[in-house]
Design an enzyme around this catalytic site. Structure first.
Site, mmCIF file in Angstrom:
data_model
loop_
_atom_site.group_PDB
_atom_site.id
_atom_site.type_symbol
_atom_site.label_atom_id
_atom_site.label_comp_id
_atom_site.label_asym_id
_atom_site.label_seq_id
_atom_site.Cartn_x
_atom_site.Cartn_y
_atom_site.Cartn_z
ATOM 1 N N GLU A 562 0.815 -1.219 0.000
ATOM 2 C CA GLU A 562 0.000 0.000 0.000
ATOM 3 C C GLU A 562 0.849 1.269 0.000
ATOM 4 O OE1 GLU A 562 -2.827 -0.521 3.187
ATOM 5 O OE2 GLU A 562 -3.832 -2.173 2.147
ATOM 6 N N GLU A 712 -5.235 -7.754 -1.487
ATOM 7 C CA GLU A 712 -5.999 -7.868 -0.245
ATOM 8 C C GLU A 712 -7.443 -7.472 -0.494
ATOM 9 O OE1 GLU A 712 -4.519 -5.774 3.146
ATOM 10 O OE2 GLU A 712 -2.455 -6.491 2.891
#
Length: 807
Positions: A562, A712
């Site tokens: 991320e 994810e």
């Protein structure tokens, strides 16, 4: 600032992994590993891996060729005259004269031998006379003979034979694990790479002395070389008639050569002077006489030339018995070394599907976390506010009155593969790679001793080997710049303020921790400085694990989790540099590249100057890691066959986006997160709007032929109840559970429609905001002591995954 303030993802007490310490199984000289049975329901491979004056070492592997598992095993055999048992590992031994038996250990961690080729391995040291040790001729498992055939007798190894050629690199995939209580390697020892062996220190009892000059030789082999990096394997041989107890080997690099990291020794460099000593716990500190050896290895960097050193000294005395070193010129272009890379080749085909050795590999994936670091409560008696790195395995030290649950990693691998999992995404942090980091070692570990692994680095390596044995591919995820900063980091040099700095009813702040060497706010007291150079070196380390461990299951590297605080142009450049670094070491693996977010430069040291980032429709604000809006028109310079886009996206149990607001409540327009909850805003899952956002953020890339594996997704289906934090349960008490299930149903439908694959977050249930596929005994109100105790698979999540996998 557009915050994706996820709830505490990796929190509270935790646990660790177990099992799979590399046992070195090689052929020595003319020793023959004899398969004692090829036809019966069991087979025994009894390997004489080492012999010396009055002793020997044997590794024994039992293979179950039957169609049903063996639950509880006892292997019996008889030694030839003059041989007897000494000490062993990975089994319970019962010698009686020449009669011998070995059975699964009392904790039963290795008590089951799976059907149709399942294996279990143990080893021991024995005592012999002047004659060579021989291979027994008869074995029986639980009283049933493994063979009626008498095998040939193995020939001997001269006591002074060198144990392992320094260029040996592969660990056989059938090696099983050594529990922390095994006798052959002390619990605090670091992982032994496959090129290393030592004459067992118990082989002789000769008092140690310092070697006279010239009584030692050093074999320094450059086993791997790329671009500006290299790997060296070093073996010290003691030619004296007395043992060396405690060693320090010194040598000099030439200008431009630099030590990076190593194993099986304690290293120091001062200018060009380098030293390597036995580890502090002295587990390999004795070098036996008359040809005994000890080995270690390391990775380093160089500028122009990379010659072998010529001036070795052992404990201050010159080693003059070694071969004449010759320089090795640098490779003309960056690329793989002559050492064979892992055998499997992972690629992306023209349809955007991942292949292994040319065959399409359906990605049925889940994340299994813990090694990247967890956040201990401030009240933890041993490690308050710590960041312990330990894989969750569902077997904590406090469950069942301290007896443990009995669950092992192998049990979980059996269960998840039976359900369909063939890929595991394994998060790590830079500190995971350091075998001496205290947050990856006792007393900060909380798994039960039966499954506890001494270091986080060892746990990582053991997991890769065991996954390979279970036909599980592994995606290695560099999950943060720091085990302390964790999920908050949106860039390599992340610094406070972080997204959770102002949370109420909260114990998990990290405003004291930074990954930046500069521009830190006054409250920072812990700096784990990280930058591009360190990151690229860590990626090289991850890329080289397949060769180091002899496995071929590293499907790819998720290069940074991320990276939400970069612009696309910045992240594209980092991606290109990551590809070059990984490709230097392993040209057979893939890059998994996440997206960014809607803003950048929040954590660059100037928190009041934030950059807005294009992401399409303002109503569809992306999650951290979701935004690949600019990638189609401005892709990184990475071969399409090596690139996998891996966006992240979540529903309201992780973060309540402004797009979830109810249009019937105009006062809630534009609110998100805690502010929306405080305003008693309703949550509406607008599926058409969500699909439009997913399409412009990443889905369109599938139509361009790129591989997409969502890195994810998941969530707490019972949010804001169930495992949800007390702060969420209070703030969102007006919401009826079920909104996150609506979101997850909608996203899986979208993935199926687009042919997109993904990794579910997570397999294990300790994620504070999402829970896991396994159920969790923990409840923040009624059962706080149930943390880390796993339950059966959540049937609702199983249904979602089966839909995604087409089962």
């Amino acid at each position: 600032m557009k915050k994706h303030t996820r709830s505490l993802r990796f929190t509270v007490v935790s646990l660790a992994t177990a099992l799979v310490l590399m046992a070195m199984i090689f052929s020595f000289g003319s020793v023959t590993a004899v398969p004692v049975s090829a036809q019966s329901a069991c087979k025994v491979d009894y390997k004489l891996v080492n012999q010396w004056n009055t002793g020997f070492q044997a590794d024994v592997t039992i293979t179950n060729n039957g169609s049903t598992p063996i639950n509880g095993w006892n292997l019996t055999w008889a030694f030839d005259p003059g041989q007897q048992f000494g000490s062993g590992w990975n089994a319970t031994f019962n010698p009686s004269g020449s009669a011998m038996s070995a059975s699964n250990v009392a904790s039963h961690w290795n008590g089951t031998i799976g059907a149709n080729g399942g294996k279990v391995t143990f080893g021991f040291q024995g005592i012999k006379g002047s004659s060579p040790a021989t291979v027994p001729t008869y074995f029986a498992v639980n009283g049933v003979a493994c063979s009626d055939v008498i095998p040939p007798t193995a020939t001997s190894v001269p006591p002074t034979a060198t144990n392992v050629p320094p260029t040996v690199t592969n660990v056989p995939p059938t090696v099983t694990t050594v529990p922390p209580t095994a006798t052959n390697i002390p619990p605090t020892a670091t992982t032994i790479p496959p090129t290393v062996t030592t004459v067992p220190p118990t082989a002789t009892s000769i008092p140690p002395t310092q070697p006279p000059g010239g009584s030692c030789s050093v074999d320094y082999t450059i086993a791997n070389q790329w671009g500006t990096g290299f790997q060296a394997n070093v073996t010290i041989k003691n030619h004296a008639t007395t043992a060396v107890s405690g060693y320090t080997l010194t040598w000099n690099f030439t200008a431009g050569q630099q030590f990076s990291s190593g194993w099986n020794a304690t290293f120091s460099q001062n200018g060009t002077a380098v030293s390597a000593s036995n580890p502090a716990n002295n587990w390999n500190g004795t070098i036996a006489p008359n040809g005994g050896v000890v080995s270690f290895g390391f990775q380093g960097t160089y500028n122009v030339n990379n010659p072998k050193p010529t001036n070795f000294a052992l404990n201050g005395k010159a080693c003059t018995g070694g071969p004449t070193p010759t320089p090795i010129p640098p490779t003309s272009t960056p690329g793989p070394s002559p050492t064979p890379a892992p055998a499997a080749i992972f690629r992306v085909n023209t349809q955007g599907r991942i292949t292994k050795d040319g065959q399409v590999l359906p990605v049925q994936c889940g994340s299994w976390f813990g090694l990247e670091g967890r956040h201990e409560p401030s009240s933890d008696p041993t490690n308050p506010g710590g960041a312990a790195m330990e894989l969750y395995v569902g077997n904590t030290s406090w469950v069942n009155g301290g007896q443990g649950s009995g669950r092992t990693i192998q049990q979980t691998m059996d269960e998840i593969t039976a359900m369909g999992i063939n890929v595991v995404r394994l998060p790590v942090a830079p500190q995971t790679l350091n075998p001496t980091d205290p947050q990856g070692m006792a007393p900060n570990l909380k798994n039960h001793t039966s499954v506890r692994v001494p270091t986080a680095r060892q746990a990582l390596e053991e997991f890769l080997v065991l996954a390979d044995q279970n036909n599980i591919e592994v995606m290695l995820d560099m999950h943060s710049c720091s085990n302390y900063v964790g999920w908050r980091a949106g860039r390599l040099d992340a610094r406070p303020p972080y997204a959770d700095w102002d949370r109420d009813q909260y114990d998990y702040y990290r405003e004291d921790s930074s990954c930046a060497a500069t521009l830190n706010p006054p409250g920072v007291t812990r700096i784990q400085a990280y930058d591009e150079t360190k990151w690229l070196n860590d990626l090289r380390t991850l890329a080289g694990l397949g060769t180091q461990l002899g496995v071929d299951n590293i499907i790819g590297i998720d290069i940074f989790n991320e990276p939400w605080d970069y612009t696309w142009e910045d992240w594209k450049t980092f991606t290109e540099h990551a590809y070059a670094a990984i490709n230097e070491v392993n040209p057979n693996t893939l890059l998994f590249v996440q997206g960014i977010s809607a803003t950048a430069n929040n954590q660059d040291g100037t928190p009041n100057t934030i950059t807005q980032v294009p992401h399409g429709d303002e109503a569809t604000n992306p999650n951290w890691g979701e935004n690949l809006f600019e990638a189609g028109a401005n892709p990184p310079n990475v071969p399409k066959e090596r690139l996998v886009y891996s966006p992240h996206t979540y529903g309201p149990s992780v973060f309540v986006q402004k797009g979830f607001m109810d249009p019937a409540q105009p006062q809630c327009a534009g609110l998100e997160g805690d502010a929306a909850g405080d305003a008693d805003c309703n949550i509406v899952i607008n599926v058409p709007q969500l699909r439009s956002g997913w399409e412009e953020h990443f889905g369109y890339l599938k139509d361009q032929g790129y591989a997409i594996v969502v890195g994810e997704f998941g969530g707490n289906l019972d949010w804001p109840r169930g495992q949800a934090s007390l702060r969420d349960q209070t703030r969102w008490s007006h919401i009826t559970p079920g909104v996150d299930q609506i979101w997850q149903d909608a996203f899986v439908d979208y993935m199926v429609d687009k042919g997109i694959e993904g990794c579910y977050w997570s397999i294990n249930p300790e994620s504070g905001d999402t829970g896991g596929w396994y159920g969790h005994a923990y409840d923040p109100i009624s059962n706080t002591s149930g943390w880390g105790e796993w339950r059966d698979f959540d049937a609702r999540k199983t249904s979602l995954l089966f839909e995604l996998w087409g089962k």
